[in-house]
Motif scaffolding. Structure first.
Motif, PDB file in Angstrom:
ATOM      1  N   MET A   7      46.227  71.725  40.488  1.00  0.00           N
ATOM      2  CA  MET A   7      47.131  70.577  40.550  1.00  0.00           C
ATOM      3  C   MET A   7      46.988  69.705  39.306  1.00  0.00           C
ATOM      4  SD  MET A   7      46.855  69.672  44.579  1.00  0.00           S
ATOM      5  CE  MET A   7      48.138  68.458  44.664  1.00  0.00           C
ATOM      6  N   ASP A   8      45.751  69.557  38.813  1.00  0.00           N
ATOM      7  CA  ASP A   8      45.516  68.789  37.592  1.00  0.00           C
ATOM      8  C   ASP A   8      46.229  69.435  36.412  1.00  0.00           C
ATOM      9  OD1 ASP A   8      44.003  66.948  38.976  1.00  0.00           O
ATOM     10  OD2 ASP A   8      42.065  67.733  38.293  1.00  0.00           O
ATOM     11  N   LYS A   9      46.140  70.760  36.314  1.00  0.00           N
ATOM     12  CA  LYS A   9      46.819  71.488  35.229  1.00  0.00           C
ATOM     13  C   LYS A   9      48.331  71.298  35.326  1.00  0.00           C
ATOM     14  CE  LYS A   9      43.651  73.911  32.989  1.00  0.00           C
ATOM     15  NZ  LYS A   9      43.211  73.346  31.740  1.00  0.00           N
ATOM     16  N   GLU A  10      48.839  71.349  36.557  1.00  0.00           N
ATOM     17  CA  GLU A  10      50.264  71.174  36.784  1.00  0.00           C
ATOM     18  C   GLU A  10      50.709  69.779  36.333  1.00  0.00           C
ATOM     19  OE1 GLU A  10      52.796  71.340  40.746  1.00  0.00           O
ATOM     20  OE2 GLU A  10      51.510  73.106  40.551  1.00  0.00           O
ATOM     21  N   GLN A  11      49.898  68.757  36.668  1.00  0.00           N
ATOM     22  CA  GLN A  11      50.192  67.387  36.264  1.00  0.00           C
ATOM     23  C   GLN A  11      50.175  67.250  34.738  1.00  0.00           C
ATOM     24  OE1 GLN A  11      51.095  64.389  37.483  1.00  0.00           O
ATOM     25  NE2 GLN A  11      51.602  65.545  39.314  1.00  0.00           N
ATOM     26  N   GLU A  12      49.171  67.844  34.118  1.00  0.00           N
ATOM     27  CA  GLU A  12      49.075  67.788  32.652  1.00  0.00           C
ATOM     28  C   GLU A  12      50.293  68.430  32.010  1.00  0.00           C
ATOM     29  OE1 GLU A  12      45.368  69.326  31.093  1.00  0.00           O
ATOM     30  OE2 GLU A  12      44.260  68.346  32.719  1.00  0.00           O
ATOM     31  N   PHE A  13      50.690  69.596  32.539  1.00  0.00           N
ATOM     32  CA  PHE A  13      51.849  70.300  32.004  1.00  0.00           C
ATOM     33  C   PHE A  13      53.112  69.450  32.158  1.00  0.00           C
ATOM     34  CE2 PHE A  13      55.529  73.092  32.674  1.00  0.00           C
ATOM     35  CZ  PHE A  13      55.559  73.713  31.439  1.00  0.00           C
ATOM     36  N   LEU A  14      53.282  68.846  33.336  1.00  0.00           N
ATOM     37  CA  LEU A  14      54.450  68.010  33.595  1.00  0.00           C
ATOM     38  C   LEU A  14      54.493  66.822  32.637  1.00  0.00           C
ATOM     39  CD1 LEU A  14      56.899  67.554  35.508  1.00  0.00           C
ATOM     40  CD2 LEU A  14      55.379  66.119  36.877  1.00  0.00           C
ATOM     41  N   TYR A  15      53.350  66.179  32.444  1.00  0.00           N
ATOM     42  CA  TYR A  15      53.287  65.009  31.568  1.00  0.00           C
ATOM     43  C   TYR A  15      53.546  65.403  30.114  1.00  0.00           C
ATOM     44  CZ  TYR A  15      51.704  60.616  29.511  1.00  0.00           C
ATOM     45  OH  TYR A  15      51.629  59.444  28.807  1.00  0.00           O
ATOM     46  N   GLU A  16      52.993  66.523  29.670  1.00  0.00           N
ATOM     47  CA  GLU A  16      53.245  67.010  28.305  1.00  0.00           C
ATOM     48  C   GLU A  16      54.726  67.325  28.109  1.00  0.00           C
ATOM     49  OE1 GLU A  16      51.383  67.033  25.540  1.00  0.00           O
ATOM     50  OE2 GLU A  16      49.954  65.968  26.809  1.00  0.00           O
ATOM     51  N   LYS A  17      55.325  67.944  29.107  1.00  0.00           N
ATOM     52  CA  LYS A  17      56.751  68.259  29.047  1.00  0.00           C
ATOM     53  C   LYS A  17      57.563  66.963  28.969  1.00  0.00           C
ATOM     54  CE  LYS A  17      60.107  71.014  31.641  1.00  0.00           C
ATOM     55  NZ  LYS A  17      60.284  71.816  32.859  1.00  0.00           N
ATOM     56  N   PHE A  18      57.181  65.964  29.775  1.00  0.00           N
ATOM     57  CA  PHE A  18      57.844  64.660  29.770  1.00  0.00           C
ATOM     58  C   PHE A  18      57.764  64.028  28.385  1.00  0.00           C
ATOM     59  CE2 PHE A  18      57.115  60.039  30.029  1.00  0.00           C
ATOM     60  CZ  PHE A  18      58.340  59.625  30.523  1.00  0.00           C
ATOM     61  N   LYS A  19      56.576  64.045  27.775  1.00  0.00           N
ATOM     62  CA  LYS A  19      56.382  63.400  26.471  1.00  0.00           C
ATOM     63  C   LYS A  19      57.074  64.145  25.341  1.00  0.00           C
ATOM     64  CE  LYS A  19      51.936  63.233  26.187  1.00  0.00           C
ATOM     65  NZ  LYS A  19      50.544  62.958  25.810  1.00  0.00           N
ATOM     66  N   SER A  20      57.149  65.454  25.422  1.00  0.00           N
ATOM     67  CA  SER A  20      57.608  66.234  24.275  1.00  0.00           C
ATOM     68  C   SER A  20      59.101  66.554  24.268  1.00  0.00           C
ATOM     69  CB  SER A  20      56.808  67.538  24.190  1.00  0.00           C
ATOM     70  OG  SER A  20      57.083  68.340  25.323  1.00  0.00           O
ATOM     71  N   THR A  21      59.746  66.510  25.410  1.00  0.00           N
ATOM     72  CA  THR A  21      61.147  66.920  25.442  1.00  0.00           C
ATOM     73  C   THR A  21      62.064  65.854  24.852  1.00  0.00           C
ATOM     74  OG1 THR A  21      62.928  67.835  26.790  1.00  0.00           O
ATOM     75  CG2 THR A  21      61.667  66.045  27.773  1.00  0.00           C
ATOM     76  N   GLY A  22      63.136  66.321  24.231  1.00  0.00           N
ATOM     77  CA  GLY A  22      64.149  65.420  23.702  1.00  0.00           C
ATOM     78  C   GLY A  22      65.384  65.413  24.587  1.00  0.00           C
ATOM     79  N   GLN A  23      65.362  66.237  25.618  1.00  0.00           N
ATOM     80  CA  GLN A  23      66.504  66.339  26.522  1.00  0.00           C
ATOM     81  C   GLN A  23      66.354  65.318  27.648  1.00  0.00           C
ATOM     82  OE1 GLN A  23      67.251  70.348  27.837  1.00  0.00           O
ATOM     83  NE2 GLN A  23      66.422  71.193  25.931  1.00  0.00           N
ATOM     84  N   GLU A  24      67.308  64.407  27.730  1.00  0.00           N
ATOM     85  CA  GLU A  24      67.208  63.326  28.715  1.00  0.00           C
ATOM     86  C   GLU A  24      67.150  63.827  30.155  1.00  0.00           C
ATOM     87  OE1 GLU A  24      66.547  60.006  28.621  1.00  0.00           O
ATOM     88  OE2 GLU A  24      66.135  60.449  26.531  1.00  0.00           O
ATOM     89  N   LYS A  25      67.917  64.874  30.475  1.00  0.00           N
ATOM     90  CA  LYS A  25      67.908  65.390  31.853  1.00  0.00           C
ATOM     91  C   LYS A  25      66.529  65.928  32.232  1.00  0.00           C
ATOM     92  CE  LYS A  25      72.639  66.382  32.919  1.00  0.00           C
ATOM     93  NZ  LYS A  25      73.300  66.928  34.057  1.00  0.00           N
ATOM     94  N   VAL A  26      65.904  66.624  31.305  1.00  0.00           N
ATOM     95  CA  VAL A  26      64.573  67.185  31.545  1.00  0.00           C
ATOM     96  C   VAL A  26      63.554  66.049  31.668  1.00  0.00           C
ATOM     97  CG1 VAL A  26      62.730  68.625  30.584  1.00  0.00           C
ATOM     98  CG2 VAL A  26      65.119  69.363  30.401  1.00  0.00           C
ATOM     99  N   LYS A  27      63.651  65.085  30.770  1.00  0.00           N
ATOM    100  CA  LYS A  27      62.733  63.939  30.778  1.00  0.00           C
ATOM    101  C   LYS A  27      62.855  63.173  32.101  1.00  0.00           C
ATOM    102  CE  LYS A  27      61.057  60.607  27.444  1.00  0.00           C
ATOM    103  NZ  LYS A  27      60.242  61.367  26.543  1.00  0.00           N
ATOM    104  N   LEU A  28      64.092  62.928  32.544  1.00  0.00           N
ATOM    105  CA  LEU A  28      64.327  62.219  33.800  1.00  0.00           C
ATOM    106  C   LEU A  28      63.767  63.003  34.983  1.00  0.00           C
ATOM    107  CD1 LEU A  28      65.622  59.858  35.353  1.00  0.00           C
ATOM    108  CD2 LEU A  28      67.742  61.187  35.404  1.00  0.00           C
ATOM    109  N   SER A  29      64.012  64.289  34.989  1.00  0.00           N
ATOM    110  CA  SER A  29      63.503  65.140  36.063  1.00  0.00           C
ATOM    111  C   SER A  29      61.974  65.102  36.129  1.00  0.00           C
ATOM    112  CB  SER A  29      63.999  66.574  35.852  1.00  0.00           C
ATOM    113  OG  SER A  29      63.501  67.416  36.840  1.00  0.00           O
TER     114      SER A  29
END
Length: 124
Positions: A7-29
């Motif tokens: 679950m920690d790895k999943e959270q880290e992955f989600l947060y990294e995806k949130f920080k790195s994406t430039g796509q607003e829909k992905v960031k919002l999701s």
């Protein structure tokens, strides 16, 4: 790997995806998913980042929850007091346009409890 580590790895992955994406829909999701996960699972830094983002993007966040008819999460966001009557009116229009009856009813009840309805004066 334990369930907690997974679950920690999943959270880290989600947060990294949130920080790195430039796509607003992905960031919002990512922000919605991360914000509403169990608070113990999310780092303080991630919680703050998700909160700040959603506060600035409350309209698209609520519109997405309306489309999903996710009343529980809409209620949590409403409890944060991040929007007022004008935004609420916009959310009601969105629910009506999208034909999301459950969301529409909940939003109208919220409007009634927070702001009430005023009668219009049609005198000439």
């Amino acid at each position: 790997m334990s369930v907690k580590e997974s679950m920690d790895k999943e959270q880290e992955f989600l947060y990294e995806k949130f920080k790195s994406t430039g796509q607003e829909k992905v960031k919002l999701s990512c922000a919605l998913e991360g914000f509403f996960q169990e608070k113990e699972e999310t780092s303080e830094e991630a919680k703050n980042a998700y909160s700040q983002y959603l506060k600035r993007r409350i309209r698209p966040a609520m519109e997405e929850l309306i489309r999903q008819e996710n009343i529980c999460e809409m209620e949590q966001l409403a409890g944060m007091d991040w929007f007022g009557i004008n935004e609420l009116e916009s959310f009601i229009r969105t629910a009506r346009k999208e034909q999301k009856l459950e969301s529409l009813v909940w939003l109208m009840k919220l409007k009634d409890s927070k702001y009430g309805y005023t009668d219009r004066d049609f005198t000439l």
